[in-house]
Design a protein around this motif. Structure first.
Motif, PDB file in Angstrom:
ATOM      1  N   VAL A 104      -7.065  57.817  42.470  1.00  0.00           N
ATOM      2  CA  VAL A 104      -7.602  58.176  41.163  1.00  0.00           C
ATOM      3  C   VAL A 104      -8.232  59.570  41.194  1.00  0.00           C
ATOM      4  CG1 VAL A 104      -8.135  55.763  40.631  1.00  0.00           C
ATOM      5  CG2 VAL A 104      -9.902  57.227  41.606  1.00  0.00           C
ATOM      6  N   LYS A 105      -8.485  60.088  40.003  1.00  0.00           N
ATOM      7  CA  LYS A 105      -9.281  61.300  39.834  1.00  0.00           C
ATOM      8  C   LYS A 105     -10.397  60.987  38.848  1.00  0.00           C
ATOM      9  CE  LYS A 105      -5.799  64.858  40.850  1.00  0.00           C
ATOM     10  NZ  LYS A 105      -5.068  66.048  40.327  1.00  0.00           N
ATOM     11  N   PHE A 106     -11.634  61.267  39.266  1.00  0.00           N
ATOM     12  CA  PHE A 106     -12.803  61.108  38.409  1.00  0.00           C
ATOM     13  C   PHE A 106     -13.240  62.502  37.974  1.00  0.00           C
ATOM     14  CE2 PHE A 106     -14.427  56.965  40.637  1.00  0.00           C
ATOM     15  CZ  PHE A 106     -13.402  56.249  40.039  1.00  0.00           C
ATOM     16  N   THR A 107     -13.261  62.743  36.676  1.00  0.00           N
ATOM     17  CA  THR A 107     -13.644  64.060  36.166  1.00  0.00           C
ATOM     18  C   THR A 107     -15.064  64.017  35.594  1.00  0.00           C
ATOM     19  OG1 THR A 107     -11.349  64.572  35.608  1.00  0.00           O
ATOM     20  CG2 THR A 107     -13.053  65.905  34.554  1.00  0.00           C
ATOM     21  N   TYR A 108     -15.924  64.898  36.124  1.00  0.00           N
ATOM     22  CA  TYR A 108     -17.297  65.038  35.654  1.00  0.00           C
ATOM     23  C   TYR A 108     -17.517  66.519  35.291  1.00  0.00           C
ATOM     24  CZ  TYR A 108     -17.733  60.789  38.552  1.00  0.00           C
ATOM     25  OH  TYR A 108     -17.561  59.561  39.140  1.00  0.00           O
ATOM     26  N   GLN A 109     -17.518  66.842  34.036  1.00  0.00           N
ATOM     27  CA  GLN A 109     -17.712  68.222  33.593  1.00  0.00           C
ATOM     28  C   GLN A 109     -16.798  69.157  34.389  1.00  0.00           C
ATOM     29  OE1 GLN A 109     -22.017  68.782  33.830  1.00  0.00           O
ATOM     30  NE2 GLN A 109     -22.298  67.772  31.850  1.00  0.00           N
ATOM     31  N   ASN A 110     -17.368  69.942  35.318  1.00  0.00           N
ATOM     32  CA  ASN A 110     -16.547  70.887  36.071  1.00  0.00           C
ATOM     33  C   ASN A 110     -16.193  70.388  37.475  1.00  0.00           C
ATOM     34  OD1 ASN A 110     -16.661  72.788  33.966  1.00  0.00           O
ATOM     35  ND2 ASN A 110     -18.657  73.528  34.686  1.00  0.00           N
ATOM     36  N   VAL A 111     -16.499  69.132  37.742  1.00  0.00           N
ATOM     37  CA  VAL A 111     -16.255  68.572  39.076  1.00  0.00           C
ATOM     38  C   VAL A 111     -15.216  67.461  38.974  1.00  0.00           C
ATOM     39  CG1 VAL A 111     -17.261  67.385  41.053  1.00  0.00           C
ATOM     40  CG2 VAL A 111     -18.581  69.125  39.837  1.00  0.00           C
ATOM     41  N   VAL A 112     -14.253  67.468  39.894  1.00  0.00           N
ATOM     42  CA  VAL A 112     -13.240  66.409  39.947  1.00  0.00           C
ATOM     43  C   VAL A 112     -13.263  65.778  41.335  1.00  0.00           C
ATOM     44  CG1 VAL A 112     -10.795  65.834  39.805  1.00  0.00           C
ATOM     45  CG2 VAL A 112     -11.762  67.542  38.250  1.00  0.00           C
ATOM     46  N   TRP A 113     -13.453  64.458  41.368  1.00  0.00           N
ATOM     47  CA  TRP A 113     -13.365  63.726  42.643  1.00  0.00           C
ATOM     48  C   TRP A 113     -11.963  63.150  42.731  1.00  0.00           C
ATOM     49  CZ3 TRP A 113     -12.305  58.742  44.301  1.00  0.00           C
ATOM     50  CH2 TRP A 113     -12.644  58.445  45.639  1.00  0.00           C
ATOM     51  N   ASP A 114     -11.249  63.534  43.764  1.00  0.00           N
ATOM     52  CA  ASP A 114      -9.864  63.104  43.959  1.00  0.00           C
ATOM     53  C   ASP A 114      -9.806  62.274  45.233  1.00  0.00           C
ATOM     54  OD1 ASP A 114      -7.157  62.789  44.361  1.00  0.00           O
ATOM     55  OD2 ASP A 114      -6.633  64.879  43.998  1.00  0.00           O
ATOM     56  N   GLY A 115      -9.592  60.978  45.094  1.00  0.00           N
ATOM     57  CA  GLY A 115      -9.586  60.123  46.284  1.00  0.00           C
ATOM     58  C   GLY A 115      -9.046  58.739  45.999  1.00  0.00           C
ATOM     59  N   TRP A 116      -9.244  57.853  46.944  1.00  0.00           N
ATOM     60  CA  TRP A 116      -8.762  56.478  46.835  1.00  0.00           C
ATOM     61  C   TRP A 116      -9.951  55.540  46.664  1.00  0.00           C
ATOM     62  CZ3 TRP A 116      -4.692  55.811  51.369  1.00  0.00           C
ATOM     63  CH2 TRP A 116      -3.637  56.724  51.165  1.00  0.00           C
ATOM     64  N   VAL A 117      -9.834  54.622  45.716  1.00  0.00           N
ATOM     65  CA  VAL A 117     -10.872  53.621  45.493  1.00  0.00           C
ATOM     66  C   VAL A 117     -10.347  52.262  45.956  1.00  0.00           C
ATOM     67  CG1 VAL A 117     -12.255  52.405  43.771  1.00  0.00           C
ATOM     68  CG2 VAL A 117     -11.857  54.865  43.538  1.00  0.00           C
ATOM     69  N   PRO A 118     -11.060  51.599  46.856  1.00  0.00           N
ATOM     70  CA  PRO A 118     -10.610  50.276  47.318  1.00  0.00           C
ATOM     71  C   PRO A 118     -10.561  49.253  46.187  1.00  0.00           C
ATOM     72  CG  PRO A 118     -12.220  51.200  48.833  1.00  0.00           C
ATOM     73  CD  PRO A 118     -12.239  52.059  47.600  1.00  0.00           C
ATOM     74  N   VAL A 119      -9.471  48.492  46.145  1.00  0.00           N
ATOM     75  CA  VAL A 119      -9.350  47.387  45.192  1.00  0.00           C
ATOM     76  C   VAL A 119      -9.124  46.064  45.931  1.00  0.00           C
ATOM     77  CG1 VAL A 119      -8.579  48.749  43.222  1.00  0.00           C
ATOM     78  CG2 VAL A 119      -6.897  47.959  44.889  1.00  0.00           C
ATOM     79  N   GLU A 120      -8.891  46.157  47.225  1.00  0.00           N
ATOM     80  CA  GLU A 120      -8.847  44.998  48.133  1.00  0.00           C
ATOM     81  C   GLU A 120      -9.635  45.431  49.357  1.00  0.00           C
ATOM     82  OE1 GLU A 120      -7.966  41.121  49.203  1.00  0.00           O
ATOM     83  OE2 GLU A 120      -7.120  42.060  47.404  1.00  0.00           O
ATOM     84  N   TYR A 121     -10.847  44.878  49.485  1.00  0.00           N
ATOM     85  CA  TYR A 121     -11.769  45.404  50.502  1.00  0.00           C
ATOM     86  C   TYR A 121     -12.673  44.271  50.943  1.00  0.00           C
ATOM     87  CZ  TYR A 121     -14.646  49.211  52.567  1.00  0.00           C
ATOM     88  OH  TYR A 121     -15.318  50.088  53.422  1.00  0.00           O
ATOM     89  N   ARG A 122     -12.308  43.626  52.034  1.00  0.00           N
ATOM     90  CA  ARG A 122     -12.981  42.397  52.430  1.00  0.00           C
ATOM     91  C   ARG A 122     -14.447  42.605  52.770  1.00  0.00           C
ATOM     92  NH1 ARG A 122     -12.936  41.655  58.193  1.00  0.00           N
ATOM     93  NH2 ARG A 122     -11.760  43.265  59.296  1.00  0.00           N
ATOM     94  N   ARG A 123     -14.804  43.824  53.181  1.00  0.00           N
ATOM     95  CA  ARG A 123     -16.185  44.070  53.579  1.00  0.00           C
ATOM     96  C   ARG A 123     -17.167  43.855  52.437  1.00  0.00           C
ATOM     97  NH1 ARG A 123     -16.970  44.004  58.998  1.00  0.00           N
ATOM     98  NH2 ARG A 123     -15.326  45.123  60.073  1.00  0.00           N
ATOM     99  N   THR A 124     -16.727  44.129  51.219  1.00  0.00           N
ATOM    100  CA  THR A 124     -17.615  43.951  50.077  1.00  0.00           C
ATOM    101  C   THR A 124     -17.101  42.885  49.118  1.00  0.00           C
ATOM    102  OG1 THR A 124     -16.539  45.816  48.953  1.00  0.00           O
ATOM    103  CG2 THR A 124     -18.543  46.295  50.170  1.00  0.00           C
ATOM    104  N   GLY A 125     -16.139  42.096  49.569  1.00  0.00           N
ATOM    105  CA  GLY A 125     -15.655  40.988  48.763  1.00  0.00           C
ATOM    106  C   GLY A 125     -14.808  41.399  47.583  1.00  0.00           C
ATOM    107  N   ILE A 126     -14.276  42.635  47.595  1.00  0.00           N
ATOM    108  CA  ILE A 126     -13.452  43.106  46.493  1.00  0.00           C
ATOM    109  C   ILE A 126     -12.020  42.620  46.663  1.00  0.00           C
ATOM    110  CG2 ILE A 126     -12.457  45.147  45.383  1.00  0.00           C
ATOM    111  CD1 ILE A 126     -15.369  44.687  44.723  1.00  0.00           C
TER     112      ILE A 126
END
Length: 310
Positions: A35-57
């Motif tokens: 995904v890309k998260f856009t905040y004003q002039n900042v863009v975070w470009d990375g992967w967000v866990p959607v299956e992640y046993r450590r946090t029960g996701i």
């Protein structure tokens, strides 16, 4: 969605899903969405866990994914970063014996994808340090084939998400206080159930593997837990055997084939194949673990010896 009456949560307009196909890290049983998260002039470009046993996701549909990304987006807002860092400093202040792991955190907190060979601290057991961070509740994504311009080759890279420890929903592994840890070890007699002898270096292990937990599985572990509760829930293993058990349980979760210690293909309940009538995850899934040597090695050993004597 197959159910046309199901209302899907609207994705924040500042979130763009670059690739809907999930990225997979099979060894850790993790899945991510780019995904890309856009905040004003900042863009975070990375992967967000959607299956992640450590946090029960364990997100199965678009509605769950969209809701999860919306929360992650808000928590990762750069305006929240200073306050988040302060909370982490308070957390690490009580972890004076974890300075080697903290060095990895200090590197990852700088943001972006970091190469295990040229960016993260030099350490022959970097994977253990990353596992420690996950056990502390931090959320990371792993790309095993990310091109590194410095190494000029595809290398394993990691990225840290500056969200609440334990995940955006606050789920995560059960924890215990140092006092309870000592109590568990004392009640279980410091006996390493794998070797069946006393070992001062063994640690508490949840019999029911975390890979099969969901958001409703986590429970509190109060220091006043009684002996029966402790014996029912925990066994003691060395760190090496604990890692081996994780791999066995991960393979069982992914393939439906239960593991067996010492090469002895014996189960005091059930068979080699996971019972398909039992759920894969959640509290009810623990029924499928019963009979496996890795689940309760002491009971499994007693059953094997009983068979031999007959």
């Amino acid at each position: 969605m197959n159910d046309k009456t199901f209302s899907v949560t609207t994705l924040n307009k500042n979130i763009s899903i670059v690739e809907k196909a999930r990225k997979k890290h099979s060894k850790a049983s993790e899945e991510y969405i780019h995904v890309k998260f856009t905040y004003q002039n900042v863009v975070w470009d990375g992967w967000v866990p959607v299956e992640y046993r450590r946090t029960g996701i364990s997100l199965k549909n678009d509605d769950e994914v969209n809701a999860h990304l919306n929360i992650a987006y808000e928590q990762m807002n750069p305006d929240n970063f200073s306050a988040w860092v302060k909370k982490q400093e308070e957390f690490w202040a009580d972890k004076q014996r974890a300075q080697t792991t903290k060095a990895f955190f200090d590197s990852l907190i700088k943001g972006g994808w970091q190469c295990v060979d040229c960016t993260l601290p030099k350490n022959p057991n970097w994977a253990r340090r990353i596992q420690d961070l996950k056990e502390f509740g931090y959320t990371l994504a792993t790309n095993t084939k990310h091109y590194c311009p410095n190494c000029k080759a595809n290398k394993t890279h990691l990225i840290l998400l500056p969200i609440e420890r334990g995940g955006v929903e606050g789920n995560g592994y059960e924890t215990w206080t140092p006092g309870l840890r000592k109590k568990i070890i004392k009640i279980l007699g410091s006996v390493d159930v794998y070797e069946n002898n006393t070992n001062p270096h063994c640690l508490p292990d949840h019999k029911f593997p975390e890979i099969r937990w969901d958001e409703n599985t986590k429970e509190e572990n109060p220091e006043h837990m009684n002996e029966n509760e402790i014996r029912q829930k925990f066994q003691l293993l060395t760190n090496q055997r604990n890692q081996q058990k994780r791999e066995v349980c991960r393979n069982c979760y992914q393939t439906g084939k239960r593991g067996y210690p010492f090469g002895i293909k014996y189960f005091y309940s059930g068979s080699y194949d996971w019972d398909k009538t039992i759920p894969q995850k959640g509290k009810s899934a623990e029924k499928g673990c019963v009979g496996c040597g890795w689940y309760d090695m002491s009971k499994w050993r007693d059953s094997v010896l009983e068979k031999l004597t007959k």
